[in-house]
Enzyme design. Structure first.
Site, PDB file in Angstrom:
ATOM      1  CG  ASP A   1      -0.130  -0.049   2.535  1.00 12.56           C
ATOM      2  OD1 ASP A   1       0.648  -1.011   2.734  1.00 12.56           O
ATOM      3  OD2 ASP A   1      -0.269   0.879   3.344  1.00 12.56           O
TER       4      ASP A   1
ATOM      5  CG  ASN B   1       6.654   1.111  10.364  1.00  6.90           C
ATOM      6  OD1 ASN B   1       7.601   1.888  10.287  1.00  6.90           O
ATOM      7  ND2 ASN B   1       5.599   1.346  11.119  1.00  6.90           N
TER       8      ASN B   1
END
Length: 189
Positions: free
Chosen positions: A92, A113
């Site tokens: 994403d 992350n």
């Protein structure tokens, strides 16, 4: 390409969230190729192996949660001697609007992350990324809540369309023609 990694978080509570766009892409590819994903404990994820032009290609959905995605990627890469340049990570992307999909090699990690952990475990950022646009909530403090929730109906439709459009370039990716795939994906029709 020898490894296609879809990023996301395991578990029903995360199914359909913006953060799981990478899982959705790999799920659809595995269905398209009639190759089901199966749990592989040694690789900390759901995996499938396909054969493309005499090359084994792995599909991987890390089940380590997003922030530890590198654990699964590095385990599979070490075992099969896969180099960073032979990897595409599908994820994403906050910096792209819903409906956009972009392919690129290397570059920054954009605060993602999952990408940060993969880069740390591989020791490089020099791998391919297929970025599925999910848009940005407009406030940095709202990002965590935003990515961990499903998109609104109209956004979901746009994200779905970008996943389908990016799957159309799979034959080029499978041939190792990532630059051609990038040109086709980025060209507006």
């Amino acid at each position: 390409m020898k490894l296609i990694v879809g990023l996301g978080n395991p578990g029903r509570e995360y199914a359909g969230t913006r953060h799981n766009a990478g899982f959705e892409w790999v799920n659809r590819l595995s269905q398209m190729l009639h190759t089901p994903l199966k749990a592989e404990v040694r690789f900390h994820g759901l995996c499938a192996q396909i054969r493309q032009k005499d090359i084994d290609v792995w599909l991987l959905e890390p089940q380590t949660f997003m922030n530890r995605s590198g654990q699964a990627v590095s385990a599979l890469c070490q075992f099969y001697k896969i180099l960073p340049g032979e990897i595409i990570v599908v994820h994403d992307e906050l910096d792209l609007p819903p409906g956009a999909a972009k392919l690129k090699k290397g570059g920054g990690l954009g605060g993602h992350n999952g990408l940060k952990d993969i880069a740390a475990k591989l020791g490089t950022q020099d791998f391919w990324r297929l970025r599925i646009g999910i848009g940005h909530p407009g406030d940095r403090d709202a990002v965590v809540n935003y990515v961990l929730h499903p998109p609104r109906k109209e956004e979901a439709q746009l994200i779905d369309e970008s996943i389908e459009r990016s799957l159309d370039v799979w034959p080029l990716i499978a041939q190792g023609a990532c630059e051609a795939a990038m040109m086709k994906l980025h060209t507006k029709t």
